[in-house]
Design a protein around this motif. Structure first.
Motif, PDB file in Angstrom:
ATOM      1  N   CYS A   1      -4.514   2.276  -7.426  1.00 10.06           N
ATOM      2  CA  CYS A   1      -5.863   2.240  -6.868  1.00 10.06           C
ATOM      3  C   CYS A   1      -6.050   3.441  -5.941  1.00 10.06           C
ATOM      4  O   CYS A   1      -5.083   4.136  -5.587  1.00 10.06           O
ATOM      5  CB  CYS A   1      -6.120   0.930  -6.126  1.00 10.06           C
ATOM      6  N   TYR A   2      -7.272   3.662  -5.516  1.00 10.98           N
ATOM      7  CA  TYR A   2      -7.539   4.848  -4.692  1.00 10.98           C
ATOM      8  C   TYR A   2      -6.864   4.732  -3.321  1.00 10.98           C
ATOM      9  O   TYR A   2      -6.477   5.736  -2.723  1.00 10.98           O
ATOM     10  CB  TYR A   2      -9.051   5.048  -4.528  1.00 10.98           C
ATOM     11  N   ASP A   3      -6.684   3.503  -2.814  1.00 13.53           N
ATOM     12  CA  ASP A   3      -5.966   3.325  -1.552  1.00 13.53           C
ATOM     13  C   ASP A   3      -4.521   3.807  -1.655  1.00 13.53           C
ATOM     14  O   ASP A   3      -3.946   4.282  -0.676  1.00 13.53           O
ATOM     15  CB  ASP A   3      -5.989   1.855  -1.120  1.00 13.53           C
ATOM     16  N   ASP A   4      -3.908   3.656  -2.854  1.00 10.01           N
ATOM     17  CA  ASP A   4      -2.557   4.194  -3.063  1.00 10.01           C
ATOM     18  C   ASP A   4      -2.547   5.704  -2.837  1.00 10.01           C
ATOM     19  O   ASP A   4      -1.615   6.259  -2.251  1.00 10.01           O
ATOM     20  CB  ASP A   4      -2.071   3.886  -4.482  1.00 10.01           C
ATOM     21  N   VAL A   5      -3.584   6.362  -3.340  1.00 10.92           N
ATOM     22  CA  VAL A   5      -3.691   7.820  -3.199  1.00 10.92           C
ATOM     23  C   VAL A   5      -3.859   8.200  -1.726  1.00 10.92           C
ATOM     24  O   VAL A   5      -3.200   9.112  -1.223  1.00 10.92           O
ATOM     25  CB  VAL A   5      -4.867   8.360  -4.034  1.00 10.92           C
ATOM     26  N   LEU A   6      -4.735   7.477  -1.009  1.00  8.10           N
ATOM     27  CA  LEU A   6      -4.965   7.771   0.407  1.00  8.10           C
ATOM     28  C   LEU A   6      -3.687   7.564   1.219  1.00  8.10           C
ATOM     29  O   LEU A   6      -3.374   8.360   2.129  1.00  8.10           O
ATOM     30  CB  LEU A   6      -6.080   6.875   0.949  1.00  8.10           C
ATOM     31  N   GLU A   7      -2.964   6.509   0.893  1.00  7.97           N
ATOM     32  CA  GLU A   7      -1.714   6.237   1.606  1.00  7.97           C
ATOM     33  C   GLU A   7      -0.704   7.354   1.356  1.00  7.97           C
ATOM     34  O   GLU A   7      -0.044   7.852   2.285  1.00  7.97           O
ATOM     35  CB  GLU A   7      -1.137   4.893   1.140  1.00  7.97           C
ATOM     36  N   LEU A   8      -0.584   7.775   0.106  1.00  6.19           N
ATOM     37  CA  LEU A   8       0.354   8.847  -0.250  1.00  6.19           C
ATOM     38  C   LEU A   8      -0.003  10.144   0.486  1.00  6.19           C
ATOM     39  O   LEU A   8       0.866  10.832   1.031  1.00  6.19           O
ATOM     40  CB  LEU A   8       0.324   9.044  -1.767  1.00  6.19           C
ATOM     41  N   CYS A   9      -1.291  10.454   0.521  1.00  2.00           N
ATOM     42  CA  CYS A   9      -1.740  11.671   1.200  1.00  2.00           C
ATOM     43  C   CYS A   9      -1.501  11.592   2.706  1.00  2.00           C
ATOM     44  O   CYS A   9      -1.169  12.596   3.348  1.00  2.00           O
ATOM     45  CB  CYS A   9      -3.217  11.923   0.913  1.00  2.00           C
ATOM     46  N   TYR A  10      -1.650  10.403   3.263  1.00  2.00           N
ATOM     47  CA  TYR A  10      -1.385  10.213   4.691  1.00  2.00           C
ATOM     48  C   TYR A  10       0.066  10.579   5.021  1.00  2.00           C
ATOM     49  O   TYR A  10       0.337  11.290   6.006  1.00  2.00           O
ATOM     50  CB  TYR A  10      -1.679   8.765   5.071  1.00  2.00           C
TER      51      TYR A  10
END
Length: 669
Positions: free
Chosen positions: A275-284
């Protein structure tokens, strides 16, 4: 001679175990306020027999049976009188605690804090056991706080604008390490502060780590029950199969409660999700490693990918949809996957290994959705709360996985739920759980038992199947108006106190739009903040609750709160990619409907019906507004087969007369 003596001792201990089970449910528990329930007692005997005979017990337990005490008592008796270890003054042998696996955190907490302490107190007073029963809840790392991560997150949000409720919840983690105990915590914060999948051995906070201290009680000798969810149970089985360190202590008894959720847990374990939250977490986490520019490129490109995918695949929240791909989407997938793999390669040892692994795992998931796919998986999309798509790949081998991970081991198990039986049998459940066909390997023999609910449905429940209900085209405005009219009449008949269950959020929205402003009772609509809205419904007392999705099970409204339950349509599963793949296993559509679609509908219908009567004194009218359920309808007999026998009605007059005869004056005030 020795062998005969052993058989004699085993028979003697088995008889003692059953005698004490009889005493517990006929004498001990009733003296502490519980009713004698013959079906509960028989269920516990059946469970004990299965454990004693190294069998697998498939136990369908109707509403109000009290299956939790039934299997707890069976486990205690089997531990106490384990062959060769028991005697008249025996204590439960704690060397290999039983495992209780559930689907919901709420049930885990209830077992730990209510059921086991209450039973332990009674058994100690009765001198049936001599040491208190002890239990521990085992949950995955993602449920607990990493103190190092929390410190970093608190510093990051200290002086920034953030939702006050979420900020307060985040700061409360300083004193509460179990995130399930904290209300209002955002999903994003949970993911950023949870214990990582792989903890570094040289972690500076390891000595005082609250998570490590949490694990200590589970290692203690003297634990009788390990309580976990299905995902944790399966993760432990996977660790054992791969030769890794087990997550659970060794056990020889397994109880799978809420077992109808086991296949879904396998799908999550074996599948892939992004999901897009996975992407945001990874980028964080990339940004924290001083890779801000690379994180920004990933965030921008994958946001575009998710937006394009959403445009190309419109669908309703809560439903699965087949993944459709255009050339633009295909190119974005390739570029996004290449960027992720390239970032992992270029960063090299400049970032921790676990972040490199996350980059590569994310890239691999995107590769699943390119033209060359792994046929072991069914690909589809879901929609998250922000209306972004979620990329999903689910395994086609769920029954085989369950068989290999759990049942092939040959230890005794109790598999129980209120919806294991469909119609008159367990065939569909056996197929879904990997227990069908000939016995293979060490799999224990399977026995089946159905415990009927003790509630007086014939007296306290009326099933209303309107005979004049006409078939109207699904999705039309005329359909919404007709349903709204029926609901309005039923709401007036019950003076509010109504729960309306839908199978579609779209239809629910259309009907609510027609009804708004036309009812003299509060309307509560359950969309995405279910717990908050359900609390409002309870506070009103005589409101009308409109719900779909998860509210078909797990919500509890005892007393007069729900005196009219309206099921708008028979809960046949919405066609989706997973169902389509399952359909391919059958020679004809008719065979698939009979073997899968109807049993699934019957189970879901029983779940919904279970919202009506929650205690011995509850009274309720259950209305099914589907022409296929009415007398002479295509599924009339299947509906009656799925539900307990109760009074029948075909007119609103009968409904009104039933309500008046069962409710007192205060009900209408």
């Amino acid at each position: 001679m020795g062998y005969d003596n052993n058989k004699g001792y085993a028979r003697k201990y088995r008889e003692k175990a059953h005698e004490e089970t009889e005493y517990i449910f006929r004498k001990a528990l009733p003296e502490h306020g519980l009713n004698v329930r013959e079906e509960q007692l028989r269920l516990s005997h059946e469970m004990l027999d299965a454990l004693w005979g190294n069998q697998i017990a498939l136990c369908d337990a109707g509403v109000g049976i009290g299956k939790t005490y039934a299997y707890l008592a069976a486990c205690v008796m089997r531990q106490k009188y384990r062959e060769g270890r028991g005697n008249a003054e025996a204590k439960p042998v704690p060397c290999q605690p039983a495992v209780i696996s559930t689907s919901s955190i709420a049930l885990q907490e209830a077992i730990l804090r209510e059921y086991i302490p209450f039973l332990s107190k009674i058994l100690l007073e009765e001198k049936i056991i001599h040491t208190p029963l002890k239990a521990v809840v085992r949950k995955g790392k993602e449920h607990f706080v990493c103190d190092i991560r929390l410190k970093q997150r608190l510093a990051a949000v200290q002086d920034k604008r953030k939702n006050e409720g979420q900020k307060k919840a985040l700061f409360s983690l300083i004193t509460c390490y179990d995130m399930d105990q904290v209300k209002g915590l955002s999903g994003f914060d949970r993911r950023l502060v949870c214990v990582p999948r792989f903890c570094p051995k040289d972690c500076e906070g390891r000595e005082g780590c609250r998570y490590q201290r949490h694990l200590d009680p589970a290692k203690n000798i003297g634990i009788h029950f390990q309580i976990c969810n299905h995902n944790y149970l399966l993760a432990d089985a996977s660790h054992r199969a791969k030769g890794y360190r087990p997550l659970l202590s060794d056990y020889q008894i397994l109880v799978a409660d809420e077992a109808h959720k086991l296949p879904e847990a396998v799908g999550q374990m074996c599948g892939k999700r992004l999901c897009y939250d996975d992407v945001l977490e990874l980028c964080y986490f990339l940004e924290r490693e001083h890779q801000k520019m690379r994180a920004g490129r990933i965030k921008a490109m994958l946001k575009t990918l998710f937006e394009i995918t959403a445009q190309e695949n419109p669908f309703e929240y809560g439903q699965k949809t087949a993944f459709r791909q255009t050339e633009t989407g295909r190119n974005m997938l390739k570029e996004s996957a290449a960027l992720l793999f390239g970032t992992a390669s270029r960063c090299g040892r400049g970032i921790p290994k676990w972040i490199r692994n996350r980059l590569e795992e994310t890239g691999k998931i995107l590769c699943f959705f390119q033209p060359v796919t792994d046929q072991r998986y069914i690909l589809y999309l879901e929609q998250d709360k922000e209306q972004y798509p979620v990329f999903c790949a689910v395994s086609r081998e769920v029954p085989a996985y369950l068989y290999g991970m759990l049942w092939e081991k040959g230890f005794p198990a109790i598999i129980t739920s209120g919806t294991l039986r469909a119609g008159n049998g367990f065939l569909h459940t056996r197929q879904m759980l990997g227990l069908s066909g000939k016995k293979r390997g060490k799999q224990a023999p399977v026995q089946e038992y159905a415990a009927e609910s003790p509630f007086a449905y014939r007296k306290n429940c009326l099933l209303y199947l309107p005979k004049d209900y006409k078939k109207i085209r699904h999705g039309s405005e005329k359909e919404a108006v007709q349903i709204a009219k029926q609901i309005r009449q039923l709401v007036y008949s019950a003076h509010g106190h109504t729960m309306v269950l839908f199978t579609s959020y779209s239809l629910m929205g259309n009907v609510c739009r027609v009804l708004r402003g036309s009812l003299p009772f509060p309307m509560v609509e359950v969309w995405r903040h279910a717990q908050e809205e359900i609390m409002h419904f309870k506070e009103y007392g005589n409101a009308v609750l409109f719900a779909a999705g998860s509210c078909w099970e797990g919500v509890d409204f005892p007393g007069d709160m729900v005196s009219s339950l309206i099921i708008v349509r028979l809960p046949f599963a919405v066609p989706d990619p997973v169902r389509e793949a399952e359909k391919e296993q059958y020679e004809s559509l008719g065979e698939y409907i009979e073997a899968v679609a109807v049993p699934d509908m019957q189970k879901k219908l029983r779940q919904g019906f279970g919202r009506a009567i929650r205690t011995e004194t509850d009274t309720c009218v259950v209305s099914i507004l589907d022409h296929r359920a009415a007398k002479g309808g295509r599924y009339h007999e299947k509906v009656l087969q799925a539900l307990p026998a109760c009074g029948m009605a075909e007119s609103l007059g009968d409904v009104e007369a039933f309500i008046r005869s069962r409710k007192n004056v205060e009900y209408y005030m």
